[in-house]
Structures are given as structure tokens and as C-alpha cells.
Design a protein around this motif. Structure first.
Motif, mmCIF file in Angstrom:
data_model
loop_
_atom_site.group_PDB
_atom_site.id
_atom_site.type_symbol
_atom_site.label_atom_id
_atom_site.label_comp_id
_atom_site.label_asym_id
_atom_site.label_seq_id
_atom_site.Cartn_x
_atom_site.Cartn_y
_atom_site.Cartn_z
ATOM 1 N N GLY A 211 0.830 -1.198 0.000
ATOM 2 C CA GLY A 211 0.000 0.000 0.000
ATOM 3 C C GLY A 211 0.864 1.248 0.000
ATOM 4 N N ARG A 212 0.219 2.358 0.336
ATOM 5 C CA ARG A 212 0.947 3.630 0.358
ATOM 6 C C ARG A 212 2.144 3.559 1.316
ATOM 7 N NH1 ARG A 212 -2.786 7.844 -1.272
ATOM 8 N NH2 ARG A 212 -4.280 6.961 0.168
ATOM 9 N N GLY A 213 2.064 2.641 2.292
ATOM 10 C CA GLY A 213 3.161 2.480 3.249
ATOM 11 C C GLY A 213 4.470 2.030 2.628
ATOM 12 N N LYS A 215 5.848 3.474 0.200
ATOM 13 C CA LYS A 215 6.455 4.804 0.007
ATOM 14 C C LYS A 215 7.066 5.135 -1.355
ATOM 15 C CE LYS A 215 6.997 5.892 4.823
ATOM 16 N NZ LYS A 215 6.619 4.688 5.514
ATOM 17 N N SER A 237 -2.648 -1.773 -3.234
ATOM 18 C CA SER A 237 -3.860 -0.999 -2.948
ATOM 19 C C SER A 237 -3.963 0.103 -3.992
ATOM 20 C CB SER A 237 -3.774 -0.371 -1.562
ATOM 21 O OG SER A 237 -2.806 0.668 -1.602
ATOM 22 N N GLN A 251 -3.806 -3.378 -8.892
ATOM 23 C CA GLN A 251 -4.764 -2.928 -7.869
ATOM 24 C C GLN A 251 -5.794 -3.993 -7.509
ATOM 25 O OE1 GLN A 251 -6.735 0.897 -8.557
ATOM 26 N NE2 GLN A 251 -8.508 0.099 -7.452
ATOM 27 N N GLN A 254 -12.404 -2.998 -4.730
ATOM 28 C CA GLN A 254 -13.716 -2.761 -5.343
ATOM 29 C C GLN A 254 -13.597 -2.342 -6.802
ATOM 30 O OE1 GLN A 254 -16.121 -0.100 -2.931
ATOM 31 N NE2 GLN A 254 -17.073 0.681 -4.797
ATOM 32 N N THR A 255 -12.625 -1.512 -7.095
ATOM 33 C CA THR A 255 -12.445 -1.067 -8.481
ATOM 34 C C THR A 255 -11.196 -1.694 -9.102
ATOM 35 O OG1 THR A 255 -11.515 0.934 -7.515
ATOM 36 C CG2 THR A 255 -13.727 1.097 -8.392
ATOM 37 N N ILE A 269 -0.838 -1.356 4.218
ATOM 38 C CA ILE A 269 -2.189 -1.094 3.676
ATOM 39 C C ILE A 269 -3.110 -0.848 4.874
ATOM 40 C CG2 ILE A 269 -4.157 -2.154 2.478
ATOM 41 C CD1 ILE A 269 -2.179 -3.677 0.732
ATOM 42 N N GLN A 274 -12.939 -0.292 0.563
ATOM 43 C CA GLN A 274 -12.843 -0.580 -0.875
ATOM 44 C C GLN A 274 -11.713 -1.578 -1.160
ATOM 45 O OE1 GLN A 274 -12.748 2.542 0.402
ATOM 46 N NE2 GLN A 274 -14.429 3.718 -0.469
ATOM 47 N N HIS A 275 -10.680 -1.583 -0.333
ATOM 48 C CA HIS A 275 -9.614 -2.570 -0.516
ATOM 49 C C HIS A 275 -10.099 -3.939 -0.022
ATOM 50 C CE1 HIS A 275 -5.590 -4.008 -1.261
ATOM 51 N NE2 HIS A 275 -5.673 -4.676 -0.124
ATOM 52 N N ILE A 288 0.788 -6.458 7.906
ATOM 53 C CA ILE A 288 1.981 -5.834 8.488
ATOM 54 C C ILE A 288 1.743 -4.326 8.396
ATOM 55 C CG2 ILE A 288 4.496 -5.568 8.321
ATOM 56 C CD1 ILE A 288 4.424 -8.237 6.625
ATOM 57 N N ASN A 289 1.670 -3.684 9.552
ATOM 58 C CA ASN A 289 1.379 -2.253 9.547
ATOM 59 C C ASN A 289 1.947 -1.652 10.824
ATOM 60 O OD1 ASN A 289 -0.068 0.349 9.709
ATOM 61 N ND2 ASN A 289 -1.266 -0.489 8.000
ATOM 62 N N ASP A 291 0.814 0.897 12.347
ATOM 63 C CA ASP A 291 -0.248 1.486 13.166
ATOM 64 C C ASP A 291 -1.114 0.369 13.759
ATOM 65 O OD1 ASP A 291 -2.427 2.731 14.212
ATOM 66 O OD2 ASP A 291 -3.166 3.559 12.325
ATOM 67 N N GLY A 306 4.528 -3.333 12.988
ATOM 68 C CA GLY A 306 5.947 -3.029 12.784
ATOM 69 C C GLY A 306 6.178 -2.368 11.450
ATOM 70 N N LEU A 308 7.298 -2.288 7.826
ATOM 71 C CA LEU A 308 7.364 -3.327 6.778
ATOM 72 C C LEU A 308 8.770 -3.498 6.226
ATOM 73 C CD1 LEU A 308 7.322 -2.352 3.445
ATOM 74 C CD2 LEU A 308 5.270 -1.265 4.289
HETATM 75 P P1 FAD Z 1 -3.342 4.499 3.312
HETATM 76 O O1 FAD Z 1 -4.765 4.502 3.714
HETATM 77 O O2 FAD Z 1 -2.631 5.777 3.229
HETATM 78 O O3 FAD Z 1 -2.587 3.500 4.276
HETATM 79 C C1 FAD Z 1 -1.209 3.349 4.354
HETATM 80 C C2 FAD Z 1 -0.916 2.474 5.534
HETATM 81 O O4 FAD Z 1 0.464 2.182 5.570
HETATM 82 C C3 FAD Z 1 -1.254 3.108 6.889
HETATM 83 O O5 FAD Z 1 -2.118 2.238 7.589
HETATM 84 C C4 FAD Z 1 0.092 3.235 7.601
HETATM 85 O O6 FAD Z 1 -0.001 2.994 9.000
HETATM 86 C C5 FAD Z 1 0.895 2.141 6.921
HETATM 87 N N1 FAD Z 1 2.339 2.370 6.902
HETATM 88 C C6 FAD Z 1 3.007 3.508 6.554
HETATM 89 N N2 FAD Z 1 4.348 3.289 6.606
HETATM 90 C C7 FAD Z 1 4.499 2.000 7.005
HETATM 91 C C8 FAD Z 1 5.643 1.198 7.241
HETATM 92 N N3 FAD Z 1 6.885 1.660 7.038
HETATM 93 N N4 FAD Z 1 5.458 -0.063 7.636
HETATM 94 C C9 FAD Z 1 4.204 -0.553 7.850
HETATM 95 N N5 FAD Z 1 3.082 0.169 7.632
HETATM 96 C C10 FAD Z 1 3.246 1.425 7.209
HETATM 97 N N6 FAD Z 1 -8.636 1.214 -2.681
HETATM 98 C C11 FAD Z 1 -8.151 0.006 -3.005
HETATM 99 O O7 FAD Z 1 -7.159 -0.471 -2.435
HETATM 100 N N7 FAD Z 1 -8.728 -0.732 -4.008
HETATM 101 C C12 FAD Z 1 -9.816 -0.302 -4.686
HETATM 102 O O8 FAD Z 1 -10.284 -1.012 -5.585
HETATM 103 C C13 FAD Z 1 -10.373 0.963 -4.346
HETATM 104 N N8 FAD Z 1 -11.471 1.423 -4.966
HETATM 105 C C14 FAD Z 1 -12.011 2.624 -4.569
HETATM 106 C C15 FAD Z 1 -13.207 3.059 -5.144
HETATM 107 C C16 FAD Z 1 -13.770 4.248 -4.722
HETATM 108 C C17 FAD Z 1 -15.059 4.692 -5.343
HETATM 109 C C18 FAD Z 1 -13.129 5.032 -3.717
HETATM 110 C C19 FAD Z 1 -13.746 6.322 -3.239
HETATM 111 C C20 FAD Z 1 -11.962 4.607 -3.153
HETATM 112 C C21 FAD Z 1 -11.362 3.400 -3.575
HETATM 113 N N9 FAD Z 1 -10.171 2.962 -3.020
HETATM 114 C C22 FAD Z 1 -9.713 1.725 -3.336
HETATM 115 C C23 FAD Z 1 -9.350 3.816 -2.136
HETATM 116 C C24 FAD Z 1 -9.490 3.501 -0.653
HETATM 117 O O9 FAD Z 1 -10.581 4.237 -0.121
HETATM 118 C C25 FAD Z 1 -8.208 3.917 0.110
HETATM 119 O O10 FAD Z 1 -7.948 5.274 -0.119
HETATM 120 C C26 FAD Z 1 -6.979 3.107 -0.310
HETATM 121 O O11 FAD Z 1 -7.261 1.732 -0.242
HETATM 122 C C27 FAD Z 1 -5.845 3.439 0.649
HETATM 123 O O12 FAD Z 1 -4.694 2.788 0.253
HETATM 124 P P2 FAD Z 1 -3.594 2.387 1.313
HETATM 125 O O13 FAD Z 1 -4.165 1.535 2.380
HETATM 126 O O14 FAD Z 1 -2.424 1.880 0.570
HETATM 127 O O15 FAD Z 1 -3.130 3.818 1.889
#
Ligand code: FAD
Length: 324
Positions: A211-213, A215, A237, A251, A254-255, A269, A274-275, A288-289, A291, A306, A308
Motif C-alpha cells: 500500500g501507500r506504506g 512509500k 492498494s 490494484q 472494489q475497483t 495497507i 474498498q480494498h 503488516i502495519n 499502526d 511493525g 514493513l
Molecule cells: P493508506 O490509507 O494511506 O494507508 C497506508 C498504511 O500504511 C497506513 O495504515 C500506515 O499505518 C501504513 N504504513 C506507513 N508506513 C508504514 C511502514 N513503514 N510499515 C508498515 N506500515 C506502514 N482502494 C483500493 O485499495 N482498491 C480499490 O479497488 C479501491 N477502490 C475505490 C473506489 C472508490 C469509489 C473510492 C472512493 C476509493 C477506492 N479505493 C480503493 C481507495 C481507498 O478508499 C483507500 O484510499 C486506499 O485503499 C488506501 O490505500 P492504502 O491503504 O495503501 O493507503
């Protein structure tokens, strides 16, 4: 009541996709002892693949081999499949709920004027009925459905129904049929691949998702190494794809792609709804996160709080030791 069931197999890059064998298992239940006929559409080597379908439980296989079936188009595949369906007149049709299955099945069902149960994850006999289970509301609930009239037509989600044991002693005819495929409105000129070779995400038994984590795109490297030692695929994600750390083809959600691997390792993640819609039916989920409050822990079977970048390389090292 026994039924003749047609299983539409799926060929990709010269190989049969595993979901073909899973569809044969599902067809066994639909057929209730009746004949299972495989159908393969493609441009070459279908005879060998037909034999594979027989080893996995089909009684015989019909192939339509034509250069116009080299790449999937609804038009060409629809014409070829309908020609065989008209010949065979099956009482049931089963195929994978893949990109092709999602496109082809409604087209065929509407031509046959029958219902379609799509994305089934299970089916069972209950009294006189065949009951299909399918996820609804992005996997938050399940519905049970039956077809009351006409052809029993279903697509099955990959990785949910176990293929039968491959048995080379099984035999059956593989026959080819000529179909006059004509008046195509669309023709594929070229395919430009965005993803590298490797395990297909929708059929992978193990997925390591970032996921965004993570970086950066570099941050996916440790995940790729872990996926490699586990023989799995890398997913992501939308957060990671939106941030351009990886391609959108990875990805999940949901989408994005809906996956049900045996093991899903979510790294960095948060677990947005949606994920979860794309992965919460995975058999074992490891999160693994850093938070401890992250929502992903609410669906995880095992949680590691921890960083990642420390945890993932350690996991890879330990798994390598076990595998030696
Ligand atoms: P974030 O929510 O930013 O989470 C990042 C996580 O990484 C945080 O929990 C943080 O604690 C952790 N982290 C950061 N650094 C570290 C580290 N060094 N080690 C461990 N953990 C760390 N999302 C999808 O995934 N799939 C879809 O199909 C999808 N469809 C969507 C459809 C619609 C209509 C909408 C509105 C949204 C959709 N989304 C979808 C987006 C979804 O709402 C979230 O925004 C997205 O899933 C967030 O991605 P993320 O968890 O990677 O990022």
C-alpha cells in the motif's frame, strides 16, 4: 436428474488457465452424473489442452481452432461458442469468472435467453435444487441462488473450487469443429503488455500486496522478493497505484481485481473498505502495519505491528531457510 454440461475452458498464452479445471469440478456437481463436454477456442495447440481437460474430468472436448480466435474478442468467441452450444444443446454451462468470462457469459446467456449466476464461489445440491453461493455488497454478504428454468449457466470465481486430481489414465475424444467466423466488428491489432511475466494475480495462491506504506516504487522490491520465495504474485492498494508506486493492473479491491488466495500478506495497507472488497475472502490474511489501530487488523488472521521494511526482509530470510 443428470445433465449434459459444457465447460468453456480458457487459454492464455498457449496454456490452459487453472480456472478451467476448477470449472470442470463445478460442472461435475451441475451434471449430476451427466456428460461433461469441454470447449476450447483458440488458434493453436488445442488438442493437447483438450487432453488436459479430460485428465481433469471432462468426458470429451470440442475445439474450434481459427486464427481469428488468437486473441479474445466478444464477436469471434461469441460466434464460435454459440455454434458449439447449438450443436451440443447442453443443459448446463460453466466457465471462469475471469475478464473473458465476465464479457462472454452475459452475451451467451442473452442469446440463449437464459439466466446467469455470475461469480459463484460454491455450489451444492439441496433437495431438488442446485444452490450457488455468491458474494454480494463487495463481499460483505453472500446470497444463495438457484436457476429455476432453462440452461444452468454459471461463472465461478477463480481459486475457490478445488480441481479434481489430474488422472492421465482418463480418456475421451478431442474433436475439432469448423466455424465460419465472419462479419467481425472488432479485430485486435496488437497487445501491449503493461505487467511483466509472473504468477497471474487472480489465480495466485499467495499474494504479497503493498500500500501507500511502501512509500515508493523501490519500496515494492522487498515485497517482490517475498512473493518470489513464496511462489506468489505482487498486488497493491489503490493508494499505492494512485501514488504511482506501481501499475494499476496490480490494484486489488472494489475497483480493482477480486482475489481469493490461500495467503494474502498486506504490507503498509490501512484496510479501507474498498480494498477489503477485493481480498477479504482470502483464506489466511497476514497484515503488516506500523499502526496498531489500522483497520486491516480487523480482517487479519495474523497481525504484525511493525515497519514493513524491517519485517518483510526478515520474513523472506526465514522462509528461504525453511525452503533450503
Ligand atoms: P493508506 O490509507 O494511506 O494507508 C497506508 C498504511 O500504511 C497506513 O495504515 C500506515 O499505518 C501504513 N504504513 C506507513 N508506513 C508504514 C511502514 N513503514 N510499515 C508498515 N506500515 C506502514 N482502494 C483500493 O485499495 N482498491 C480499490 O479497488 C479501491 N477502490 C475505490 C473506489 C472508490 C469509489 C473510492 C472512493 C476509493 C477506492 N479505493 C480503493 C481507495 C481507498 O478508499 C483507500 O484510499 C486506499 O485503499 C488506501 O490505500 P492504502 O491503504 O495503501 O493507503
Amino acid at each position: 436428474m443428470s445433465r449434459k454440461v459444457l465447460v468453456i475452458g480458457e487459454v492464455r498464452e498457449g496454456e490452459l488457465r487453472n480456472v478451467t479445471f476448477e470449472a470442470i469440478t463445478a460442472a461435475k456437481t451441475v451434471s449430476e452424473g451427466g456428460e461433461i463436454v469441454g470447449l476450447l477456442l483458440g488458434s493453436d495447440n488445442l488438442e493437447d489442452m483438450g487432453k488436459e481437460m479430460i485428465y481433469y474430468g471432462a468426458d470429451r472436448v470440442v475445439t474450434v481452432q481459427d486464427d481469428q480466435l488468437k486473441n479474445y474478442t466478444s464477436d469471434a468467441f461469441g460466434q464460435a461458442a454459440m455454434a458449439v452450444i447449438e450443436d451440443e444443446d447442453p443443459e448446463g454451462i460453466v466457465m471462469g469468472h475471469t475478464a473473458i468470462g465476465k464479457d462472454l457469459s452475459p452475451k451467451l446467456a442473452s442469446k440463449l435467453e437464459t439466466g446467469l449466476i455470475s461469480d459463484a464461489i460454491n455450489l451444492e445440491e439441496s433437495g431438488d435444487n442446485l444452490v450457488f453461493t455468491r458474494p454480494i455488497y463487495s463481499g460483505k454478504a453472500f446470497e444463495k441462488k438457484i436457476i429455476t428454468d432453462g440452461v444452468i449457466f454459471a461463472t465461478i470465481r477463480p481459486n475457490n473450487i478445488k480441481p479434481l486430481e489430474r488422472d492421465e489414465s482418463r480418456s475421451g475424444d478431442v474433436t475439432s469443429k469448423d466455424v465460419d467466423i465472419k462479419d467481425l466488428r472488432t479485430v485486435i491489432q496488437d497487445i501491449i503488455r503493461k505487467t511483466s511475466d509472473g504468477v497471474d494475480l487472480s489465480e495466485a495462491n499467495v499474494i504479497v500486496a503493498g500500500g501507500r506504506g511502501v512509500k515508493s516504487s523501490e519500496g515494492f522490491k522487498p515485497l517482490e522478493e517475498l512473493a518470489e520465495v513464496l511462489g506468489g504474485a505482487v498486488g497493491a492498494s489503490r493508494g499505492a497505484a494512485d501514488a504511482e508506486y506501481c501499475d494499476y493492473s496490480l490494484q486489488i479491491g472494489q475497483t480493482g481485481k477480486v482475489v481469493t488466495p490461500d495467503l494474502y500478506i498486506a504490507c503498509g495497507i490501512s484496510g479501507a473498505i474498498q480494498h477489503l472488497a477485493g481480498m477479504s475472502n482470502s483464506k489466511v490474511i497476514v497484515a503488516i502495519n506500523k499502526d496498531p489501530e489500522a483497520n486491516i487488523f480487523n480482517v487479519a488472521d495474523y497481525g504484525i505491528v511493525g515497519d514493513l521494511f524491517e519485517v518483510v526482509p526478515k520474513l523472506t530470510e526465514e522462509i528461504k531457510k525453511i525452503k533450503v
